[in-house]
Every structure is written in C-alpha cells, then in structure tokens.
Design an enzyme around this catalytic site. Structure first.
Site, mmCIF file in Angstrom:
data_model
loop_
_atom_site.group_PDB
_atom_site.id
_atom_site.type_symbol
_atom_site.label_atom_id
_atom_site.label_comp_id
_atom_site.label_asym_id
_atom_site.label_seq_id
_atom_site.Cartn_x
_atom_site.Cartn_y
_atom_site.Cartn_z
ATOM 1 N N GLU A 276 0.828 -1.203 0.000
ATOM 2 C CA GLU A 276 0.000 0.000 0.000
ATOM 3 C C GLU A 276 0.865 1.256 0.000
ATOM 4 O O GLU A 276 0.912 1.990 0.992
ATOM 5 C CB GLU A 276 -0.934 0.001 1.214
ATOM 6 C CG GLU A 276 -2.175 -0.849 1.042
ATOM 7 C CD GLU A 276 -1.993 -2.257 1.562
ATOM 8 O OE1 GLU A 276 -1.412 -2.415 2.644
ATOM 9 O OE2 GLU A 276 -2.426 -3.198 0.884
ATOM 10 N N PRO A 277 1.570 1.541 -1.094
ATOM 11 C CA PRO A 277 2.370 2.772 -1.148
ATOM 12 C C PRO A 277 1.472 3.995 -1.224
ATOM 13 O O PRO A 277 0.391 3.963 -1.819
ATOM 14 C CB PRO A 277 3.164 2.596 -2.446
ATOM 15 C CG PRO A 277 2.266 1.742 -3.305
ATOM 16 C CD PRO A 277 1.604 0.787 -2.350
ATOM 17 N N GLY A 278 1.910 5.079 -0.620
ATOM 18 C CA GLY A 278 1.167 6.334 -0.678
ATOM 19 C C GLY A 278 2.090 7.498 -0.955
ATOM 20 O O GLY A 278 2.202 7.979 -2.079
ATOM 21 N N ARG A 315 0.999 19.904 7.652
ATOM 22 C CA ARG A 315 2.114 19.086 8.149
ATOM 23 C C ARG A 315 3.118 19.871 9.004
ATOM 24 O O ARG A 315 3.560 19.359 10.056
ATOM 25 C CB ARG A 315 2.836 18.381 6.996
ATOM 26 C CG ARG A 315 1.974 17.353 6.277
ATOM 27 C CD ARG A 315 2.763 16.565 5.224
ATOM 28 N NE ARG A 315 3.735 15.692 5.862
ATOM 29 C CZ ARG A 315 5.043 15.917 5.878
ATOM 30 N NH1 ARG A 315 5.555 16.997 5.292
ATOM 31 N NH2 ARG A 315 5.852 15.071 6.472
ATOM 32 N N TYR A 319 3.427 18.328 12.635
ATOM 33 C CA TYR A 319 4.604 17.491 12.857
ATOM 34 C C TYR A 319 5.923 18.246 12.891
ATOM 35 O O TYR A 319 6.982 17.616 13.009
ATOM 36 C CB TYR A 319 4.734 16.431 11.738
ATOM 37 C CG TYR A 319 3.486 15.666 11.411
ATOM 38 C CD1 TYR A 319 2.749 15.010 12.390
ATOM 39 C CD2 TYR A 319 3.050 15.561 10.091
ATOM 40 C CE1 TYR A 319 1.615 14.292 12.078
ATOM 41 C CE2 TYR A 319 1.914 14.839 9.765
ATOM 42 C CZ TYR A 319 1.203 14.210 10.767
ATOM 43 O OH TYR A 319 0.073 13.499 10.437
ATOM 44 N N CYS A 344 -4.598 33.114 12.400
ATOM 45 C CA CYS A 344 -4.373 33.688 13.732
ATOM 46 C C CYS A 344 -3.906 32.609 14.710
ATOM 47 O O CYS A 344 -4.601 32.257 15.666
ATOM 48 C CB CYS A 344 -5.654 34.364 14.219
ATOM 49 S SG CYS A 344 -5.411 35.357 15.692
ATOM 50 N N TYR A 373 -0.467 14.095 1.669
ATOM 51 C CA TYR A 373 -0.833 14.685 2.969
ATOM 52 C C TYR A 373 -0.807 16.211 2.909
ATOM 53 O O TYR A 373 -0.360 16.870 3.827
ATOM 54 C CB TYR A 373 0.070 14.136 4.080
ATOM 55 C CG TYR A 373 0.033 12.630 4.120
ATOM 56 C CD1 TYR A 373 -1.090 11.969 4.611
ATOM 57 C CD2 TYR A 373 1.089 11.873 3.629
ATOM 58 C CE1 TYR A 373 -1.152 10.586 4.607
ATOM 59 C CE2 TYR A 373 1.029 10.486 3.627
ATOM 60 C CZ TYR A 373 -0.091 9.849 4.115
ATOM 61 O OH TYR A 373 -0.157 8.477 4.107
#
Length: 420
Positions: A276-278, A315, A319, A344, A373
């Site tokens: 399942e590569p993404g 992201r 993260y 804000c 993502y």
C-alpha cells in the site's frame, strides 16, 4: 525525480509556467504533475520485479484522495487501500475495481463494514478480535463471506515521527503479534470470514529499511507457525511506509532497494504479497503554489507572509515537518526569513530562520513535496475555505478540485428558529 523545474527563469510544472496557473486559478493552489505520478507508480512496480509472484498494489488513498489522482493510478493498475467509507466510495467513483480495494483502519463502523460487503471489496484488514467477530456476524447474516487478513502489531519502532508510527506495542493499530495465533484460529472458525493471511504496517516516512525488515521477519515466523497449525495462508500484506526526501541532500530507500529487501526476506513464502504505497507515489508529484502577501520586518528575521496557511498545508504545524520553499522566478538573491501564513495562530509557521530566495510582496513561491498529505488534510479554519487543485499534463492543465469558498461552507449551516 519530479517534473518541476526552472525554465527560462521561471519554475514550470512539466511544460506549464506556474505563473499561468496562478493567474488563471488563483492562489493558493495545489499543482500536480501527471508525468511524475506515472513515473513514480511505474518505478515502484518495477522495484518489485524480483518477487516470486506478481504483487497486489493498492495506493493509500489517505495520501491523496483526489479523483483525478485515483483515476490516473487506476489506469496504472493500482487498486486502493482505504481507511473510511468515504475513501471507499471515492476509489469506486474513480474506477478502481472493488476486488482491488483493501479496507484498513482500526475504527471501521458497522455501516462501513456493510458498505465494503455491498461493494464486494477484495480484502478487509481486521484490526481486532471485536472487529473480526462483528464482520463475521454481519457477513454470515447476509449469506456472504468476507475475505480478510489479520493485522498484527509487531512491536517494532519504525524510527519515524511518533504521530505517524503505527507498529509499536502502545500504538492503536493491529493485534499484538503474540496474540495472533490464538485469534487467527478463533476467527478462521467463524462463518462469514475467509481469513487468508496477515497484514502489517509500522509507520510512514521511513528512511531506513531495517525496521521494515525486522517486522517482515516476524511476520514470516508467524506465517510458518500458522501453516504448521493447519491454516491456509495465501496473502501477506506488507503495507507501505517508504519515505521521500523533503530536505536537500536527504536520502530515502529507493523502490529497487526496498524490493530487493522484500524479495530476500519473503523468499519461499509462496504467497501473493500486497503493498500500500502512498507518499512514495504522491509526495514529489505535487507542490503548493502560493503568493507573498507582504514581507514584514521582524526583530531578528523578516516574516514572509504568504497566502497559503496551515489550513491548506497542515504538516508543518502538526509534525514540525519540513517543506522546501522556493521562488517561482528566482533572481539569484537570497534572504533569511520566517515563512508564515495569515491564520491567527503562531502555529501557522512553515519555516523559521530559513535561507530562501529573496521575495517581495506579490511574488509567487512554492512549497515542494506537497503531493501527499497536503490537500487531503486541509480544513476551513479561520473560515478560509478549501484550496483548489490542478493537474498538469504536458503543456496543458485542468482544475481537478474547485476552490470551495467560505460562502459555500456557510450555505451548509443553519440558524435555528429559536435564535431568530
């Protein structure tokens, strides 16, 4: 490799200058390269040429669920790895065959299990005994048999960010590998289920193959044990997780290196391997095109305020993720700045103390490696609406997701009579 390059002083997506897209569609806007998607899909497949049997490839829809992206990958022979009923519906709408769809995810509802059965999907990845028993009961009551794999948690640290690690003992995914034989035997005996193998996925953005090899080794040991106990194992799902380079000079395993490791570890398994590569397919196939609102003087560094924000690309805020940032028309001059959006929140910061191309108000720039993502995680925070998406094909392009304006979102809301 991607198809975003400077030509005649301006950054192009394939043969389309990005300023043309900004003028026609506005900013911020995600820009995808068809040629890059196709190249990555083919390179990943070619990396698995050394396997004993042809693999099953299912794109991780959560990485980029745009219908045009899914149709492109369906045309390349990819199925779909989905984690919600919404993703399942999208995969079918994009033309991905139901038998090539794998339904993963720890929290499938009863309604989603029924949805998968109605569609006739190829495999459910069961994440708990509770889910397996519920699925078995639903399928049996309908006179159906659900093809399944049992997802195990191998307690392997992927060495990636804690929020995208899925294979450690305290992560919510899968069943502890030590419990797998007993649970496999229990679920295999239930009517309504064909339990045909095991599944594993230890995390995303892996830069080292060692944790994957460890996890696959544990899976192979479990395969031997289950067969010795009389179970038929025909499929083994090895998930996804290979990383892509975000920073200059960063190196991640190539599909060929990954495939060679998998071929060595799985030799003699005698099963159909599933992947399942993404991110490895989508990451470098897209950029987020933005325009500089203004450059604000700061105490230490100037703030380059762009019209993209954390609601468009989450992201960095979630993260602390790095995305390359470059001007569409670089002059050769450089500056050190903080790259921020207009929301804000102090968290709406893409980069601090970043050396970058010199920019002034009105200039166009891109965040690189935004094809995975990116738009899929967008929100309407600060009532900003949803970003548009474009796919480039050579010298042409098409809008593949309209910009959803704040007014359209407000149209779905109601003020009740008791407030009037």
């Amino acid at each position: 490799m991607d198809h975003f390059a400077i030509r005649d002083g301006e950054l192009h997506a394939e043969d389309v200058p990005l300023s043309r897209i900004a003028e026609d569609v506005g900013t911020p806007v995600y820009v995808y390269s068809r040629a890059t998607f196709e190249r990555h899909a083919r390179v990943f497949r070619a990396g698995l040429d050394g396997l004993e049997k042809p693999p099953h490839l299912a794109f991780a829809v959560k990485a980029n669920p745009n219908l045009a992206v899914l149709r492109l990958l369906a045309n390349e022979g990819y199925g779909a790895d989905v984690v919600s009923g919404g993703e399942l519906a999208r995969a079918l709408l994009a033309g991905m065959p139901a038998e090539d769809i794998v339904f993963s995810g720890v929290g499938k509802t009863g309604a989603e299990l029924v949805q998968g059965l109605d569609a006739g999907i190829g495999q459910f990845n069961i994440e708990s005994g509770e889910e397996g028993r519920e699925l078995a009961a639903i399928a049996a009551s309908r006179g159906q048999v659900a093809r399944c794999a049992l997802r195990v948690n191998p307690d392997v640290d992927a060495g990636t960010h804690d929020k995208i690690s899925t294979g450690k003992a305290d992560n919510k995914f899968g069943v502890p590998i030590g419990h797998a034989p007993e649970l496999f035997a229990e679920l295999s005996a239930l009517p309504g289920i064909e339990l045909r193998g095991l599944a594993v996925h230890i995390g995303s953005q892996l830069s080292d193959l060692t944790p994957l090899e460890t996890a696959f080794g544990k899976l192979g040991e479990m395969l031997v044990r289950l067969r010795s106990e009389g179970h038929s194992i025909t499929h083994m799902d090895l998930g996804g997780g290979i990383g892509v380079p975000y920073r200059p000079g960063e190196r991640t395993p190539s599909p060929a290196e990954y495939g060679a490791m998998v071929a060595r570890v799985t030799k003699g398994w005698g099963v159909t391997l599933m992947f399942e590569p993404g991110r490895v397919i989508a990451g470098n196939a897209g950029v987020l095109l933005t325009r500089v609102i203004r450059v604000k003087r700061g105490l230490n560094n100037p703030f380059v305020i762009v019209d993209a924000a954390m609601n468009d690309l989450a992201r960095p805020a979630l993260y602390g993720a790095y995305h390359g940032f470059t001007a569409v028309r670089p002059t050769g001059e450089r500056m050190t700045a903080n790259i921020v959006g207009p929301i804000c929140e102090t968290g709406d910061t893409f980069a601090t103390d970043r050396e970058t191309d010199a920019l002034v108000s009105g200039d166009l720039a891109i965040f690189r490696t935004a094809g995975a993502y990116g738009a899929t995680m967008a929100s309407s925070y600060n009532s900003r609406g949803f970003v548009a998406e474009v796919m480039v094909d050579g010298s042409d392009y098409a809008v593949v997701a309209d910009r959803i304006l704040p007014g359209s979102i407000a149209d779905a809301e109601r003020v009740p009579d008791f407030l009037t």
